[in-house]
Each structure stands twice: as structure tokens, then as C-alpha cells.
Design a protein around this motif. Structure first.
Motif, PDB file in Angstrom:
ATOM      1  N   LYS A 122      -8.023   6.987  -7.470  1.00 47.72           N
ATOM      2  CA  LYS A 122      -7.107   5.988  -8.021  1.00 47.72           C
ATOM      3  C   LYS A 122      -7.835   5.111  -9.040  1.00 47.72           C
ATOM      4  N   MET A 123      -7.091   4.692 -10.071  1.00 54.76           N
ATOM      5  CA  MET A 123      -7.661   3.862 -11.131  1.00 54.76           C
ATOM      6  C   MET A 123      -6.787   2.634 -11.329  1.00 54.76           C
ATOM      7  N   VAL A 126      -4.261  -6.612  -4.315  1.00 51.23           N
ATOM      8  CA  VAL A 126      -5.152  -6.408  -3.166  1.00 51.23           C
ATOM      9  C   VAL A 126      -4.408  -5.667  -2.058  1.00 51.23           C
ATOM     10  N   GLY A 127      -3.175  -6.099  -1.790  1.00 48.54           N
ATOM     11  CA  GLY A 127      -2.382  -5.459  -0.747  1.00 48.54           C
ATOM     12  C   GLY A 127      -2.106  -3.993  -1.029  1.00 48.54           C
ATOM     13  N   GLU A 128      -1.838  -3.671  -2.288  1.00 44.01           N
ATOM     14  CA  GLU A 128      -1.520  -2.291  -2.653  1.00 44.01           C
ATOM     15  C   GLU A 128      -2.743  -1.380  -2.690  1.00 44.01           C
ATOM     16  N   ARG A 156      -2.632   5.996 -11.283  1.00 50.00           N
ATOM     17  CA  ARG A 156      -2.638   4.629 -11.808  1.00 50.00           C
ATOM     18  C   ARG A 156      -2.141   3.621 -10.781  1.00 50.00           C
ATOM     19  N   MET A 157      -2.828   2.490 -10.722  1.00 50.07           N
ATOM     20  CA  MET A 157      -2.414   1.374  -9.880  1.00 50.07           C
ATOM     21  C   MET A 157      -2.607   0.086 -10.677  1.00 50.07           C
ATOM     22  N   PRO A 158      -1.885  -0.986 -10.311  1.00 48.37           N
ATOM     23  CA  PRO A 158      -0.915  -1.113  -9.229  1.00 48.37           C
ATOM     24  C   PRO A 158       0.447  -0.544  -9.635  1.00 48.37           C
ATOM     25  N   SER A 159       1.443  -0.757  -8.807  1.00 49.24           N
ATOM     26  CA  SER A 159       2.794  -0.298  -9.113  1.00 49.24           C
ATOM     27  C   SER A 159       3.356  -1.086 -10.293  1.00 49.24           C
TER      28      SER A 159
END
Length: 495
Positions: free
Chosen positions: A143-144, A200-202, A180-183
Motif C-alpha cells: 500500500k502507498m 491513521v485509522g484506515e 493507493r491510500m487513504p480512501s
């Protein structure tokens, strides 16, 4: 090794060869860009006003197109904002990147269908050069994240407006969408502290391999992760090994980051701006970032010592020297002409052309003729911290011209994570490093015009509180390293 990582290595090899082709022919590459820009903009309002049809060389261009900043170009930009076509560049821009101006409120920087692809390609190619040189590509399967502004855009007269990072978020390649992150929903949160908590939560339970953003705001993200997990970021994200950053020098943050992460990680430096993507770090072994000479941008350079004279000489790429502080001037396929972006650069290599960002032409201290620049204060702090347990979260420097007692001095406002045991010794180390770098400053100390630096400790989160108070917390905003007045430091919470 996954299919994706194998494909990334093959693609990286191809891009490297393409880059070498123009990087090893710098003057010809820039001349080709110059000719194309003049030709394409010949029938625009700006081109007609400046008689582009008669321009046969850079000498002609320099005579007919003066160096401008945003305020000087604003009458043209205002016409484009109102929806008029063929003003600075053919047609209308696709976007306006909205940035913060110093004297004019918001600034609107055009992005065209010709310029936009280079913003995306440059960020991609920086990673591909890293893969080609190091052979490391496994991170593409993880994840990035890029800590960026909101991707929500508004539209006026057929042109969309937003923050550059928010605009770029709409161009993430399909093959990276799952990584890709976050949403999108979290990215749209405007309040920075709320957004960081949501990120942080995601991400907390994800396999984060690449993290990107301005160091000061990534640091805030790391601190929240550490608070939530009770352990180092490198333990939370065991495969995190690549940090991509831009906007400020990473070196003052490096020791703090390694402490937060719990180990060293590779890093890639970028030099993006709303006005263009100018350079990226193409090698882990060489100092500086590769200047992008075939990306729709024609570069000029003015020595910072001559910039405020009546007719400063404008140098092209084949005329620059190593180690000289230059103001960066650009003309682009987004319709900026002889445009002063405000950044200063120094060349670290001429084959190929690599640069470091040395500061801002408006951000310096010269209350007594010392002309101290950002690179010098960053280097001095780094040198003073070497081999010690001192950790710095953030800092800025301002002159104290009228002290209650004694001689004037440069006052360093520092938010420490770990303070020196002897502040006087630390201040002397900074002062000694400054004197080695800047002969004018050294002369002022020797001549008893200035006393050595004075350090003032800033309360924890003092810089974040300051940025929040002026509505610039998070995103692409950053603290100036130094200024010739005390406007910023007057609002800081001191210990």
C-alpha cells in the motif's frame, strides 16, 4: 517476485534510457523546448503583446519578455480566470491550482492539457529511477500513501479549481488505484487534524510500503501512529522502506524520522510546484535532483546577488556554474513567461544537471548585509546536531535588531523533541557552522556588529498551533526557514 514488480523493473529500464537521451544533451533539449513554446504561444494575447513572431533566439526573448512575478502577470491571469481563451496559452487551461499568495491573497496557477502530463510523469519517473538503480521493486505490491490536499474541485467558466495535490489525485494510474491510500472520502476531509486521525485509522492495519508527503506533516502522521500502536512506525509497517518527500529539506527531520520509524529507510526527494514539476532525485548515490530539461519548461537562472539590480543577467542551462545561488525563472507550456517562482537553486552537478533547493529569494536574513539563505541555516543546524541525541521537530530564524541589551543577533526559534543538555554549547555550534558557510555573517561577528546566535525554545506543537492560527495547517503548507522580519516569530508560543 510478483508480475507487477517484474514489469516495474522492465518499465524502469526503458524510462532510464529515455531520460539519459535528453539529460546527456541538455542544451539541445532546452533549445527544442524553447522553440516549441514560442511557436505554440505565438497567437496568444501574450505572444502578440510581446511580438513572439519576431523572436529567433533567447537573446530576443530576454529583450522582449521581462522577468515577472505573479503580481506582474496577474492582469493576464485574471482574464483567463474569467474564461477568456488564448491569453497566456492556446485555448483554456484544464485547471487552476490555487495557492497562497503573500501580497495578493490567493494565487491561481494555470495547468493545461500540455503541462498536466509532466506533473504525473515526473513523480512516476522518480520512483522508476529508484527501481532501476537499486533493483528494489517489491514495494509496488504494498500500500502507498501520499498526504495531500482535498481532491474536491470547483468549476468556473469551464475550468476546475483546486489545490495541486488534490488535482493530481485525480490522475493516479489505474494500476495503482488498489494500492493507493487513504480512501477518497478520507482525502476529502478538510480539517487536517481530523483527516490525520482518519488516515491513521484506515492505514494502521495495512501493509504500507511507501509513504509520501511534506516531512513536517508526515511527522505528525507518524506521531499519531506511534500513539495508537505504542511502538515504532517501522514495527507497525514492517515492509515500509521508502519515503518520498518534497517541499522542504529532509535533513533537519531525518534523525527524528529514524527515531519514529525505528530504522533507516530509503528516501526520494521531489521538486514539484503548482508552476511545474522541476526536478527529482534520480540517484541514491549522487547529491541533488535531476533538473527536468524536456518537460515543457524552459529555464533561466539569475544570480541571487544580482537579482535586485536594474538589469540582472539571465543565464541559460549551458552557462550555469556549480555552487552559485540562482533564482529560478521559468517559461512553460501552461503559459507562464519569464516567471519568477521565488525559489533559489544551486547546481551540484553539470553532467547531468542536478540541483538542490537553496531557499526562497524572499526568505532570507540580510538585516546587516549578511544575506543568509535557507540552505545555510539548515546545514548549520544539521552540523550542530551531528553525533548528538538532539532532535528537532521544527525551526525558523529571525533577526533581533533591537535587543533590550547588547548587540543585535539572529534568533533561532526551535521546537525540540530532545533538547541539548547545554544550550549555550549548542548555540555556539550553530554559530560556528554559520560562520564557516557565510563570510558576511562571519565578518559581522568578528566586527562586533552582531553577537552569536540566541536560541529560543518553542512549546510543543508550537509551530502546528501557529499554522493552525493562520489557516494553513497541513496539506502543502510549510514554515519558512527564515525571514527578514519578526512577523512569524511574534505569533509563536515560546516555552
Amino acid at each position: 517476485m510478483s508480475i507487477k514488480s517484474i514489469a516495474a523493473k522492465l518499465f524502469a529500464k526503458r524510462i532510464y534510457k529515455e531520460t539519459q537521451a535528453w539529460a546527456m544533451n541538455p542544451v539541445a533539449s532546452q533549445e527544442a523546448v524553447f522553440r516549441d513554446l514560442i511557436k505554440e504561444a505565438g497567437q496568444t494575447a501574450f505572444g502578440i503583446d510581446h511580438n513572439f513572431a519576431s523572436i529567433k533566439s533567447f537573446v530576443d526573448f530576454a529583450k522582449q519578455v521581462p522577468i515577472r512575478d505573479y503580481e506582474d502577470l496577474k492582469p493576464y491571469i485574471e482574464k483567463v480566470v474569467k474564461g477568456e481563451e488564448n491569453i497566456l496559452w492556446k485555448g483554456k487551461p484544464l485547471y487552476f491550482a490555487k495557492t497562497s499568495g503573500t501580497t495578493s491573497g490567493a494565487k491561481y496557477i494555470p495547468l493545461t492539457k500540455e503541462s498536466m502530463p509532466f506533473h504525473i510523469q515526473a513523480a512516476r519517473n522518480a520512483i522508476l529511477h529508484y527501481i532501476h538503480e537499486t533493483g528494489k521493486a517489491d514495494f509496488v505490491d504494498g500500500k502507498m500513501i501520499f498526504l495531500q490536499g482535498s481532491p474536491i474541485l470547483e468549476e468556473k467558466h469551464g475550468i476546475q479549481f483546486g489545490r495541486l495535490s488534490g488535482i493530481v489525485a485525480h490522475f493516479v494510474p489505474k494500476y495503482l488505484q488498489k494500492n493507493r491510500m487513504p480512501s477518497f472520502e478520507t482525502n476529502c476531509i478538510e480539517d487536517w487534524e481530523t483527516k490525520i486521525d482518519a488516515i491513521v485509522g484506515e492505514t494502521f492495519h495495512e501493509d504500507m510500503t511507501v509513504i509520501s508527503g511534506i516531512p513536517s506533516w508526515v511527522q505528525m502522521y507518524f506521531e499519531r501512529l506511534e500513539q495508537k500502536g505504542g511502538k515504532a512506525v517501522g514495527e507497525i509497517f514492517k515492509n515500509f522502506n521508502l519515503f518520498i518527500y518534497g517541499g522542504v529539506n529532509y535533513e533537519p527531520y531525518r534523525a527524528k524520522f529514524e527515531n519514529l520509524i525505528g530504522r533507516k529507510v530509503d528516501s526520494i526527494e521531489l521538486f514539484p510546484a503548482s508552476e511545474g514539476f522541476f526536478a527529482y532525485q534520480d540517484s541514491q548515490k549522487e547529491k541533488g535532483m535531476l533538473l527536468l530539461l524536456k518537460a515543457g519548461i524552459f529555464y533561466e537562472f539569475v544570480k541571487s546577488t544580482e537579482f535586485h539590480t536594474d538589469k540582472p543577467r539571465r543565464y541559460t542551462i549551458g552557462e550555469v556554474e556549480l555552487g552559485v545561488n540562482y533564482v529560478l525563472i521559468i517559461s512553460t507550456n501552461a503559459g507562464l513567461w519569464g516567471y519568477n517562482i521565488g525559489d533559489t537553486v544551486q547546481f551540484t552537478s553539470l553532467a547531468p544537471y542536478r540541483v538542490i533547493v537553496s531557499g526562497r529569494i524572499k526568505h532570507y536574513i540580510s538585516a546587516f548585509g549578511e544575506h543568509v539563505i535557507g540552505k545555510e541555516v539548515e546545514s548549520a543546524l544539521q552540523e550542530a546536531m551531528e553525533g548528538s541525541s538532539i532532535r528537532v521537530n521544527e525551526f525558523t530564524v529571525a533577526p533581533q535588531i533591537t535587543p533590550i541589551t547588547g548587540l543585535p543577533y539572529h534568533e533561532w526559534f526551535i521546537e525540540f523533541e530532545s533538547e541539548p543538555t547545554d544550550m549555550e554549547t549548542f548555540a555556539k555550534a550553530i554559530d560556528d557552522a554559520m560562520r564557516k558557510q557565510n563570510i558576511y555573517y562571519d565578518d559581522l561577528i568578528r566586527g562586533n556588529i552582531l553577537q552569536k546566535v540566541v536560541i529560543t525554545s518553542v512549546a510543543k506543537n508550537g509551530f502546528q498551533d501557529y499554522m493552525k492560527s493562520i489557516g494553513k495547517l497541513g496539506g502543502q503548507n510549510k514554515i519558512p526557514r527564515l525571514s527578514d522580519n519578526r512577523d512569524i516569530v511574534a505569533l509563536l508560543n515560546k516555552k
